[in-house]
Design an enzyme around this catalytic site. Structure first.
Site, short mmCIF file in Angstrom:
data_model
loop_
_atom_site.label_atom_id
_atom_site.label_comp_id
_atom_site.label_asym_id
_atom_site.label_seq_id
_atom_site.Cartn_x
_atom_site.Cartn_y
_atom_site.Cartn_z
N SER A 12 8.98 -0.58 -3.22
CA SER A 12 7.63 -0.03 -3.26
C SER A 12 6.94 -0.43 -4.56
O SER A 12 7.37 -0.03 -5.65
CB SER A 12 7.66 1.50 -3.16
OG SER A 12 6.40 2.04 -3.45
N HIS A 37 6.74 -2.65 0.37
CA HIS A 37 6.17 -1.37 0.79
C HIS A 37 4.93 -1.07 -0.03
O HIS A 37 4.93 -1.17 -1.27
CB HIS A 37 7.21 -0.27 0.60
CG HIS A 37 6.78 1.05 1.18
ND1 HIS A 37 6.86 1.34 2.52
CD2 HIS A 37 6.26 2.16 0.59
CE1 HIS A 37 6.43 2.56 2.74
NE2 HIS A 37 6.04 3.08 1.58
N ASP A 39 2.11 1.79 -0.85
CA ASP A 39 1.72 3.20 -0.79
C ASP A 39 0.22 3.32 -1.01
O ASP A 39 -0.28 3.08 -2.10
CB ASP A 39 2.47 4.00 -1.86
CG ASP A 39 3.95 4.10 -1.56
OD1 ASP A 39 4.30 4.74 -0.55
OD2 ASP A 39 4.76 3.55 -2.32
N MET A 41 -2.99 5.66 -1.12
CA MET A 41 -3.37 7.06 -1.32
C MET A 41 -4.86 7.16 -1.62
O MET A 41 -5.42 6.31 -2.30
CB MET A 41 -2.57 7.66 -2.48
CG MET A 41 -1.07 7.48 -2.37
SD MET A 41 -0.22 8.18 -3.80
CE MET A 41 1.44 7.52 -3.54
N HIS A 70 2.05 2.37 4.06
CA HIS A 70 2.14 3.81 4.35
C HIS A 70 0.81 4.42 3.96
O HIS A 70 0.49 4.53 2.78
CB HIS A 70 3.30 4.42 3.56
CG HIS A 70 3.37 5.90 3.67
ND1 HIS A 70 4.06 6.68 2.76
CD2 HIS A 70 2.85 6.78 4.57
CE1 HIS A 70 3.96 7.95 3.10
NE2 HIS A 70 3.22 8.03 4.18
N MET A 72 -1.41 7.24 3.25
CA MET A 72 -1.52 8.65 2.90
C MET A 72 -2.99 8.95 2.67
O MET A 72 -3.43 9.23 1.55
CB MET A 72 -0.66 8.95 1.66
CG MET A 72 0.83 8.84 1.93
SD MET A 72 1.81 8.71 0.42
CE MET A 72 1.78 6.93 0.18
N MET A 141 9.83 11.05 4.98
CA MET A 141 9.57 11.21 3.55
C MET A 141 10.63 12.13 2.95
O MET A 141 10.79 13.27 3.40
CB MET A 141 8.18 11.78 3.31
CG MET A 141 7.05 10.83 3.69
SD MET A 141 7.12 9.26 2.78
CE MET A 141 6.96 9.85 1.08
N ASP A 180 11.86 7.18 2.65
CA ASP A 180 11.12 6.85 1.43
C ASP A 180 11.10 8.07 0.51
O ASP A 180 10.67 9.15 0.91
CB ASP A 180 9.69 6.45 1.80
CG ASP A 180 8.84 6.13 0.58
OD1 ASP A 180 9.38 6.07 -0.53
OD2 ASP A 180 7.62 5.94 0.76
#
Length: 227
Positions: A12, A37, A39, A41, A70, A72, A141, A180
């Site tokens: 990540s 990966h 992330d 957000m 991913h 979020m 998660m 993760d």
């Protein structure tokens, strides 16, 4: 999804050096990482803001590894086309962040995206009962989403056999299981033996003195059975 069946390591970049993402990505790729990966957000679904499509589009040029995003974010359906155009290969989202999860899954899959649902530590596995027929993977998660470097929540491991049971009951034994949060050299082997397929690791790779050695050690442990 058969091409993703083997044990895969997904560093990540949230834990990486954002001033030199090209160098960070190339280091883990050369060490044998399988997936990058991402992330994403928005400061609303989680208390942090990270990267968006422009950054992803720029780093897409430096590696051929698959990108696993991913999301979020609230109302991901408004933004997924931008992420697709930026070059992601996999997208997972949270069902409580959107109203029409099935519609979003179908849209992603119609665009050739490997599609998953992310499950927070306090979210029961049974929330997947009506969507599992349509998705490709489940992202469990093992920390509360929003920050890198958090401590692994061991109770989350109870979800893995529950998910595998649901997969059996629904005839979806081809579902990929991803995990993760707080994954490191001390717990990754046990988690692998429980049947997880993709392992996201951030601080344990990018915070290590030697990133390449960290990748090699984690890959070795996910593919080694304890006796």
């Amino acid at each position: 999804m058969k091409q993703l069946r083997k044990k895969l390591l997904a560093p990540s970049i949230l834990a990486g050096d954002f001033s030199n993402l090209e160098k960070e990505i190339k280091a883990v790729e050369e060490a044998g990482a399988d997936i990058i990966h991402l992330d994403v957000m928005d400061g609303r679904y989680v208390p942090n803001i990270t990267i968006g499509p422009p950054v992803i589009e720029s780093i897409r040029k430096v590696t051929k590894l698959p990108f696993d995003a991913h999301l979020m974010i609230v109302e991901p359906e408004k933004y997924v086309d931008d992420f697709i155009k930026a070059g992601v290969n996999m997208i997972s989202f949270h069902m409580d962040a959107t109203i029409h999860s099935h519609r979003l899954v179908e849209h992603l899959k119609s665009n050739g995206i490997i599609t998953g649902i992310a499950v927070n530590p306090a979210t029961p596995i049974n929330t997947l009962e009506e969507i599992i027929h349509y998705i490709d993977y489940v992202l469990i998660m093992s920390v509360n989403p929003g920050f890198s470097g958090q401590k692994f929540i061991p109770q989350v491991l109870r979800k893995i056999p529950k998910l595998k049971k649901l997969m059996e009951e629904t005839g979806r034994t081809d579902i990929i299981i991803e995990i993760d949060g707080g994954i490191n050299k001390d717990n990754i082997r046990e988690i692998s033996e429980m049947g997880v397929d993709i392992f996201v690791a951030g601080s344990s790779i990018f915070g290590a003195p030697d990133k390449k050695e960290a990748v090699k050690l984690l890959k070795e442990r996910i593919n080694t059975v304890m006796v």
